[in-house]
Design an enzyme around this catalytic site. Structure first.
Site, PDB file in Angstrom:
ATOM      1  N   ARG A 187     -11.267  -9.940  11.167  1.00 31.85           N
ATOM      2  CA  ARG A 187     -12.515 -10.549  11.607  1.00 31.85           C
ATOM      3  C   ARG A 187     -13.479 -10.833  10.466  1.00 31.85           C
ATOM      4  O   ARG A 187     -14.007 -11.945  10.328  1.00 31.85           O
ATOM      5  CB  ARG A 187     -13.248  -9.645  12.623  1.00 31.85           C
ATOM      6  CG  ARG A 187     -12.763  -9.764  14.026  1.00 31.85           C
ATOM      7  CD  ARG A 187     -12.837  -8.430  14.710  1.00 31.85           C
ATOM      8  NE  ARG A 187     -11.869  -7.565  14.087  1.00 31.85           N
ATOM      9  CZ  ARG A 187     -10.582  -7.522  14.451  1.00 31.85           C
ATOM     10  NH1 ARG A 187     -10.174  -8.205  15.463  1.00 31.85           N
ATOM     11  NH2 ARG A 187      -9.716  -6.761  13.799  1.00 31.85           N
ATOM     12  N   THR A 188     -13.761  -9.817   9.644  1.00 35.59           N
ATOM     13  CA  THR A 188     -14.816  -9.979   8.642  1.00 35.59           C
ATOM     14  C   THR A 188     -14.418 -11.031   7.610  1.00 35.59           C
ATOM     15  O   THR A 188     -15.196 -11.939   7.305  1.00 35.59           O
ATOM     16  CB  THR A 188     -15.106  -8.623   7.956  1.00 35.59           C
ATOM     17  OG1 THR A 188     -15.242  -7.627   8.968  1.00 35.59           O
ATOM     18  CG2 THR A 188     -16.371  -8.690   7.132  1.00 35.59           C
ATOM     19  N   LYS A 212      -3.388  -5.144 -13.989  1.00 31.74           N
ATOM     20  CA  LYS A 212      -3.155  -4.870 -15.425  1.00 31.74           C
ATOM     21  C   LYS A 212      -4.113  -3.806 -15.942  1.00 31.74           C
ATOM     22  O   LYS A 212      -4.135  -3.520 -17.131  1.00 31.74           O
ATOM     23  CB  LYS A 212      -3.366  -6.156 -16.237  1.00 31.74           C
ATOM     24  CG  LYS A 212      -2.464  -7.298 -15.861  1.00 31.74           C
ATOM     25  CD  LYS A 212      -2.875  -8.559 -16.637  1.00 31.74           C
ATOM     26  CE  LYS A 212      -2.629  -9.797 -15.807  1.00 31.74           C
ATOM     27  NZ  LYS A 212      -3.413 -10.935 -16.277  1.00 31.74           N
ATOM     28  N   HIS A 223     -21.374  -1.191   7.165  1.00 33.31           N
ATOM     29  CA  HIS A 223     -20.824  -2.541   7.400  1.00 33.31           C
ATOM     30  C   HIS A 223     -21.963  -3.328   8.064  1.00 33.31           C
ATOM     31  O   HIS A 223     -21.947  -3.608   9.257  1.00 33.31           O
ATOM     32  CB  HIS A 223     -19.613  -2.406   8.330  1.00 33.31           C
ATOM     33  CG  HIS A 223     -18.779  -3.660   8.484  1.00 33.31           C
ATOM     34  ND1 HIS A 223     -19.089  -4.861   7.894  1.00 33.31           N
ATOM     35  CD2 HIS A 223     -17.643  -3.866   9.190  1.00 33.31           C
ATOM     36  CE1 HIS A 223     -18.164  -5.748   8.228  1.00 33.31           C
ATOM     37  NE2 HIS A 223     -17.280  -5.171   9.018  1.00 33.31           N
TER      38      HIS A 223
END
Ligand code: CP
Length: 325
Positions: free
Chosen positions: A76-77, A105, A154
């Site tokens: 969703r996000t 790396k 969030h």
């Protein structure tokens, strides 16, 4: 909904898009109540429920680039930010598999941020480590949006949650909210509690098994534990009579030992005991805590909730880019 906004003498009347230009969006507590209301009002401009055509928004951020840095999986996000950015005319760069970047790396987090900011106008970051979005914002000289930093925060999920509540009820105050699942670990409940605590008259009930109660730092006198054997969930909710049943999965990644003992399910039978206007919310993804047979119930609004994320994220991108007039 319109009447809820722009109350006389409120800070909203003095607020403009300039309050948001260039800002980071890291934590819901960085927003005042009036700022949240301004964002919600702006989201209406992108929502087909309120505007006939969103065509006028297609070019407002033309020439700007969003960098999506997804260090952990998302549906969703990530996809709604991708869609939101393109709907307002932005280009996209970024990754959702850090192993395919030079991090593989040995490049550091800070150097990755420095490089990505050179190519973009706004950075959207999801990372499993709490505090990582704030770390990125401390390095970056472009706005950073926290798209979820582990169990911590969030904020755009919280804003779309309260947008959904406002769309349904026409208000964000005097509501009774039951958090069902794991209030100890579930960031969605923490965010909803923090945001809705800014509005008066809301009552919160954490319905959970013993041991998964809300942490002390999130509580206030309007928050109450309802510790139960989850087999009694339907009966408990029928007695509580909440306006909103906010459901979340049990996040087994944060639970020591066997998490299956905490399993529960909200079903059509649960709805039978609730007030007729009560809604079921869930940020998704779900596991088993929502019976799929519930999906067609008009008060099961979790898919509409996910769709609202698009309008809220369009608004936030436009606001922090200063492209709302
Ligand atoms: N609600 C939510 O954040 O879902 P995703 O993990 O799929 O982005």
């Amino acid at each position: 909904m319109a009447g809820f906004f722009l109350k006389k003498d409120s800070g909203q009347a003095r607020m403009t898009f300039m309050n948001f230009k260039g800002r980071d969006i890291i934590d819901i507590n960085d927003f005042s109540k009036d700022e949240l209301l301004f964002v919600l009002k702006t989201a209406k401009r992108f929502d087909p429920a309120f505007v006939k055509s969103d065509r006028s928004n297609y070019t407002i951020a033309r020439g700007k680039i969003a960098a999506l840095l997804f260090f952990e999986p998302s549906t969703r996000t990530e996809q709604s930010f991708r869609s939101a950015a393109q709907k307002i005319g932005m280009g996209l760069i970024g990754f959702n598999n850090p192993e395919l970047t030079s991090i593989h790396k040995g490049e550091s987090f800070a150097d990755t941020i420095r490089i990505m900011m050179a190519y973009a106008d706004v950075m959207i970051i999801r990372h499993p480590e709490p505090g990582s979005a704030r770390k990125a914002a401390n390095v970056a000289d472009i706005p950073v949006i926290n798209a979820g930093d582990g169990p911590n925060s969030h904020p755009t999920q919280t804003i779309l949650d309260i947008y959904t509540i406002l769309k349904v009820f026409g208000r964000l105050d005097n509501l009774k909210i039951a958090f069902v699942g794991d209030p100890l670990h579930y960031r969605t409940f923490h965010g909803q509690f923090s945001a809705l605590s800014k509005f008066s008259g809301n009552k919160f009930y954490g319905v959970s098994p013993k041991g998964l109660e809300m942490p002390k730092e999130f509580r206030n006198s309007d928050y109450h534990d309802v510790v139960i054997n989850m087999k009694n969930l339907d009966k408990t909710l029928a007695e509580l009579k909440p306006d909103i049943v906010s459901v979340g999965r049990i996040p087994k990644e944060y639970i020591k030992g066997d998490s299956s003992k905490y399993n529960f399910q909200v079903s059509v039978n649960t709805m039978k005991g609730l007030p007729g206007h009560a809604i079921i919310m869930h940020p998704l993804p779900r596991v088993n805590e929502l019976d799929p047979a519930l999906d067609s119930h008009p008060n099961a609004i979790y898919f509409a909730q996910a769709r609202n994320g698009l309008y809220v994220r369009e608004a936030l991108l436009a606001l922090i880019l200063g492209r709302i007039f």
